[in-house]
Scaffold this motif. Structure first.
Motif, mmCIF file in Angstrom:
data_model
loop_
_atom_site.group_PDB
_atom_site.id
_atom_site.type_symbol
_atom_site.label_atom_id
_atom_site.label_comp_id
_atom_site.label_asym_id
_atom_site.label_seq_id
_atom_site.Cartn_x
_atom_site.Cartn_y
_atom_site.Cartn_z
ATOM 1 N N ARG A 261 -8.981 -4.964 -8.025
ATOM 2 C CA ARG A 261 -8.497 -3.583 -7.994
ATOM 3 C C ARG A 261 -8.087 -3.190 -6.573
ATOM 4 O O ARG A 261 -7.059 -2.534 -6.370
ATOM 5 C CB ARG A 261 -9.597 -2.647 -8.508
ATOM 6 C CG ARG A 261 -9.233 -1.161 -8.439
ATOM 7 C CD ARG A 261 -8.117 -0.801 -9.396
ATOM 8 N NE ARG A 261 -8.530 -0.976 -10.766
ATOM 9 C CZ ARG A 261 -9.179 -0.058 -11.472
ATOM 10 N NH1 ARG A 261 -9.478 1.112 -10.932
ATOM 11 N NH2 ARG A 261 -9.514 -0.289 -12.726
ATOM 12 N N LEU A 262 -8.895 -3.595 -5.600
ATOM 13 C CA LEU A 262 -8.561 -3.306 -4.210
ATOM 14 C C LEU A 262 -7.259 -3.981 -3.815
ATOM 15 O O LEU A 262 -6.421 -3.388 -3.113
ATOM 16 C CB LEU A 262 -9.714 -3.769 -3.310
ATOM 17 C CG LEU A 262 -9.591 -3.527 -1.814
ATOM 18 C CD1 LEU A 262 -9.400 -2.047 -1.509
ATOM 19 C CD2 LEU A 262 -10.836 -4.044 -1.095
ATOM 20 N N GLN A 263 -7.056 -5.205 -4.291
ATOM 21 C CA GLN A 263 -5.817 -5.925 -4.015
ATOM 22 C C GLN A 263 -4.616 -5.144 -4.541
ATOM 23 O O GLN A 263 -3.582 -5.028 -3.869
ATOM 24 C CB GLN A 263 -5.871 -7.298 -4.693
ATOM 25 C CG GLN A 263 -4.803 -8.264 -4.207
ATOM 26 C CD GLN A 263 -5.247 -9.001 -2.972
ATOM 27 O OE1 GLN A 263 -6.218 -9.736 -3.009
ATOM 28 N NE2 GLN A 263 -4.550 -8.797 -1.872
ATOM 29 N N GLU A 264 -4.743 -4.597 -5.749
ATOM 30 C CA GLU A 264 -3.658 -3.833 -6.355
ATOM 31 C C GLU A 264 -3.327 -2.595 -5.548
ATOM 32 O O GLU A 264 -2.159 -2.211 -5.438
ATOM 33 C CB GLU A 264 -4.044 -3.435 -7.785
ATOM 34 C CG GLU A 264 -4.181 -4.612 -8.746
ATOM 35 C CD GLU A 264 -4.824 -4.199 -10.063
ATOM 36 O OE1 GLU A 264 -5.208 -3.000 -10.178
ATOM 37 O OE2 GLU A 264 -4.946 -5.051 -10.963
ATOM 38 N N ARG A 265 -4.356 -1.967 -4.981
ATOM 39 C CA ARG A 265 -4.135 -0.716 -4.252
ATOM 40 C C ARG A 265 -3.652 -0.961 -2.828
ATOM 41 O O ARG A 265 -2.826 -0.215 -2.308
ATOM 42 C CB ARG A 265 -5.421 0.116 -4.210
ATOM 43 C CG ARG A 265 -6.024 0.445 -5.555
ATOM 44 C CD ARG A 265 -4.998 0.995 -6.527
ATOM 45 N NE ARG A 265 -4.382 2.230 -6.062
ATOM 46 C CZ ARG A 265 -3.342 2.799 -6.636
ATOM 47 N NH1 ARG A 265 -2.777 2.239 -7.689
ATOM 48 N NH2 ARG A 265 -2.848 3.925 -6.161
ATOM 49 N N PHE A 266 -4.188 -2.008 -2.177
ATOM 50 C CA PHE A 266 -3.860 -2.227 -0.767
ATOM 51 C C PHE A 266 -2.656 -3.136 -0.573
ATOM 52 O O PHE A 266 -1.833 -2.912 0.314
ATOM 53 C CB PHE A 266 -5.074 -2.826 -0.036
ATOM 54 C CG PHE A 266 -4.818 -3.106 1.421
ATOM 55 C CD1 PHE A 266 -4.835 -2.083 2.350
ATOM 56 C CD2 PHE A 266 -4.540 -4.396 1.855
ATOM 57 C CE1 PHE A 266 -4.582 -2.334 3.689
ATOM 58 C CE2 PHE A 266 -4.284 -4.666 3.195
ATOM 59 C CZ PHE A 266 -4.319 -3.621 4.104
ATOM 60 N N GLY A 267 -2.547 -4.172 -1.381
ATOM 61 C CA GLY A 267 -1.467 -5.137 -1.184
ATOM 62 C C GLY A 267 -1.974 -6.412 -0.527
ATOM 63 O O GLY A 267 -3.172 -6.698 -0.515
ATOM 64 N N TRP A 268 -1.038 -7.169 0.070
ATOM 65 C CA TRP A 268 -1.327 -8.531 0.524
ATOM 66 C C TRP A 268 -1.195 -8.709 2.030
ATOM 67 O O TRP A 268 -1.076 -9.849 2.516
ATOM 68 C CB TRP A 268 -0.404 -9.518 -0.195
ATOM 69 C CG TRP A 268 -0.679 -9.575 -1.663
ATOM 70 C CD1 TRP A 268 -0.191 -8.734 -2.632
ATOM 71 C CD2 TRP A 268 -1.539 -10.498 -2.338
ATOM 72 N NE1 TRP A 268 -0.683 -9.065 -3.865
ATOM 73 C CE2 TRP A 268 -1.512 -10.165 -3.719
ATOM 74 C CE3 TRP A 268 -2.311 -11.585 -1.930
ATOM 75 C CZ2 TRP A 268 -2.233 -10.867 -4.675
ATOM 76 C CZ3 TRP A 268 -3.031 -12.294 -2.879
ATOM 77 C CH2 TRP A 268 -2.991 -11.927 -4.232
ATOM 78 N N ARG A 269 -1.227 -7.632 2.778
ATOM 79 C CA ARG A 269 -1.049 -7.756 4.235
ATOM 80 C C ARG A 269 -2.170 -8.549 4.902
ATOM 81 O O ARG A 269 -1.992 -9.066 6.007
ATOM 82 C CB ARG A 269 -0.937 -6.371 4.879
ATOM 83 C CG ARG A 269 0.353 -5.650 4.539
ATOM 84 C CD ARG A 269 0.520 -4.373 5.357
ATOM 85 N NE ARG A 269 1.770 -3.706 5.024
ATOM 86 C CZ ARG A 269 2.950 -4.021 5.538
ATOM 87 N NH1 ARG A 269 3.035 -5.014 6.415
ATOM 88 N NH2 ARG A 269 4.033 -3.383 5.190
ATOM 89 N N LEU A 270 -3.330 -8.626 4.261
ATOM 90 C CA LEU A 270 -4.434 -9.431 4.787
ATOM 91 C C LEU A 270 -4.754 -10.597 3.854
ATOM 92 O O LEU A 270 -5.866 -11.131 3.881
ATOM 93 C CB LEU A 270 -5.679 -8.557 4.994
ATOM 94 C CG LEU A 270 -5.617 -7.586 6.181
ATOM 95 C CD1 LEU A 270 -6.836 -6.675 6.204
ATOM 96 C CD2 LEU A 270 -5.509 -8.353 7.493
#
Length: 421
Positions: A261-270
Motif C-alpha cells: 500500500r505504501l508503494q502505491e502511495r509513494f511510488g518507486w523513487r526509493l
C-alpha cells in the motif's frame, strides 16, 4: 526580594523542558532551576554506549536547530547519531509539479538532520547532570497559584504533596497538557480529520541522504533518511497521513500488504519497500494558544503550539521559542528582575509571536493548498512548485523556512558553552 525554594520550575522534562533547563544552566547559571518530571531520572539509567533501535522514534532538526545545539555545547555528541538531510524533494503525486533543495546550493553541510528522540534525551540528561539543575522525578505539577514570592506550585510525588515557591513556572508538558487546561489557558484546536502513522521503513534503494515530501490525494507523506550519519543506508523514517478509515485498514494489514500500500502511495523513487517496523499513530490537529503568558507562568513547546508534521517544523519552532525566552531571562537577571515579571514574559511572547505565526501559516497553508483536488487549484500549485525551481529568490525563502533560519532566533550572549564530550 523574598526567599523562594527555586527561581524557575519547569513542568515537564521531555525534549523541550530539558533543553530549556540546559540553556538556562549555560546562559543564566545564577538562576536556580527545578525540573518536575513524571518519569524517574537516574544517572544509572544512562548507558555508556548507544545502540540505535530499528523502531526508534525520531525528530527532524533543521539547520537552525543545529546552530542552537552548538551554542549549548551539545552538538558534537548529538551528531554522533544524527543523519544528515542533504537533499529535499517535494512533489505532487500524479502531477508534474516538483521542486528540489540541495545543501550544497546554500553552502551548508546539510539542510537538516534526523535524530532519534531517545538519543537526544540521553545527550540532554548527560549534560544536565553536570549542571546545578535540580530534579523532582517521578513527580508532577498538580496546581499553581500566585504568591508573594511569585507563584506557589503544588508538586505531587506518589502519595506525597509538596508546595514549592518559585518566581516563575514554565509549562512544558506537551501537546496534551493537562496543566494548561487546569490553569485556564484557552487553547484553539483545529482538527485536520487525519492521522499520522509513524514507522521506520527499509527500501531496496539507498536514500542517499534525501528527504521526500510527497503530497497525495489522501494527504501528505514524508520519508526522512534515518540511520548512519556517514554512510547512506536504506532505512527511512516515515510519516504517513491517513483518514480514520484508511488508518484502521492499514493497521489491520500484515506487513507485506502495508509495504505494498505504501508503494502505491509513494511510488518507486526509493525502489521497493521491503520492511516496515512498529506503527504508531496519533490524530492530527493544529493547536495554538493566543495568550501563552501570564504573570509568573508561561507555556512553551507543544503546550503552546502543536503543528501538522508536514514540514517538520514543530520542535524546531519550539527550540527557537526557548532560546528567545532564555535570552529574556538572562536580561532580567542582569537587571535584577525576577524571571516571572510579566513584562519579561510578555516581551518574550512579542518576540516569538511573529515566528510562530509565520511557521503556523507556512505549515497550515501547505495542508490546505495540497488538500484541494480541484483541477484549477492543482494546476496552480504545480506551477508554484515548478516556479520555485525557476525563481531563485522564491526558492531561497522556501529553503530558509525548511532550514529553520527564516524565523527570529535569539543569540545566546551568556558565558560560552564548552562542547564537552
Amino acid at each position: 526580594m523574598k526567599h523562594s525554594d527555586t527561581d524557575v520550575i519547569i513542568a515537564g522534562g521531555g525534549l523541550a523542558g530539558a533543553t530549556l533547563a540546559l540553556a538556562l544552566a549555560r546562559v543564566a547559571p545564577a538562576l536556580r532551576v527545578t525540573v518536575v518530571e513524571a518519569f524517574p531520572l537516574s544517572a544509572d539509567a544512562l548507558p555508556d554506549s548507544y545502540q540505535p533501535s530499528y523502531d526508534a522514534r525520531s525528530t527532524a532538526l533543521a539547520w537552525g536547530s543545529r546552530l542552537i545545539f552548538e551554542e549549548l555545547g551539545l552538538w558534537s555528541r548529538l551528531s554522533e547519531h544524527a543523519t544528515p538531510i542533504r537533499h529535499i524533494h517535494v512533489s505532487d503525486r500524479g502531477r508534474f509539479g516538483a521542486t528540489r533543495l540541495n545543501a550544497n546550493e546554500y553552502e551548508q553541510q546539510a539542510l537538516g538532520y534526523v535524530v532519534d528522540n531517545r538519543w537526544m534525551g540521553l545527550c540532554l540528561m548527560r549534560a544536565l547532570l553536570e549542571t546545578n539543575t535540580q530534579w523532582q522525578a517521578p513527580a508532577e505539577v498538580a496546581d499553581m497559584a500566585p504568591s508573594g514570592q511569585g507563584v506557589s506550585v503544588t508538586v505531587k510525588a506518589g502519595d506525597e504533596t509538596r508546595i514549592m515557591t518559585a518566581q516563575c513556572l514554565i509549562i512544558a508538558d506537551g501537546g496534551r497538557s493537562g496543566l494548561r487546561e487546569k490553569l485556564g489557558f484557552q487553547a484553539n484546536h483545529h482538527s485536520y480529520d487525519q492521522n499520522a502513522l509513524i514507522a521506520n521503513v527499509t527500501t531496496s534503494d539507498s536514500h542517499q541522504f534525501s528527504a521526500f515530501e510527497r503530497f497525495t490525494d489522501a494527504g501528505p507523506m514524508a520519508l526522512l533518511p534515518h540511520g548512519s550519519p556517514s554512510r547512506a543506508g536504506h532505512q527511512s523514517a516515515l510519516v504517513w497521513t491517513l483518514s480514520d478509515k484508511e488508518l484502521e485498514g492499514v493497521l489491520a494489514m500484515p506487513d507485506s500488504d502495508k509495504c505494498q500500500r505504501l508503494q502505491e502511495r509513494f511510488g518507486w523513487r526509493l525502489g521497493r519497500f521491503t520492511r516496515i517496523g512498529d506503527c504508531n499513530h496519533y490524530p492530527l490537529k493544529l493547536t495554538t494558544v493566543d495568550e501563552p503568558v501570564r504573570p509568573g507562568v508561561a507555556l512553551v513547546g507543544n503546550a503552546a503550539h502543536a503543528l501538522h508534521p508536514v514540514a517538520g517544523q514543530g520542535f524546531n519552532l519550539a527550540l527557537r521559542g526557548l532560546m528567545t525566552l532564555v535570552e529574556q531571562f538572562r536580561l532580567a537577571a542582569e537587571q535584577g528582575r525576577p524571571p516571572g515579571d510579566f513584562q519579561i514574559l510578555r516581551r518574550y511572547h512579542e518576540l516569538h509571536r511573529p515566528d510562530w505565526q509565520q511557521t503556523v501559516q507556512f505549515s497550515d497553508s501547505l495542508i490546505r493548498i495540497f488538500g484541494h483536488a480541484l483541477a484549477p487549484v492543482a494546476a496552480a500549485r504545480d506551477a508554484g512548485l515548478m516556479g520555485l525551481d525557476l525563481l531563485p529568490g522564491a526558492k531561497r525563502l522556501f529553503a530558509r523556512s525548511a532550514m529553520g533560519t527564516g524565523g527570529r532566533r535569539a543569540v545566546i550572549n551568556g558565558p560560552a558553552a564548552s562542547d564537552k564530550r
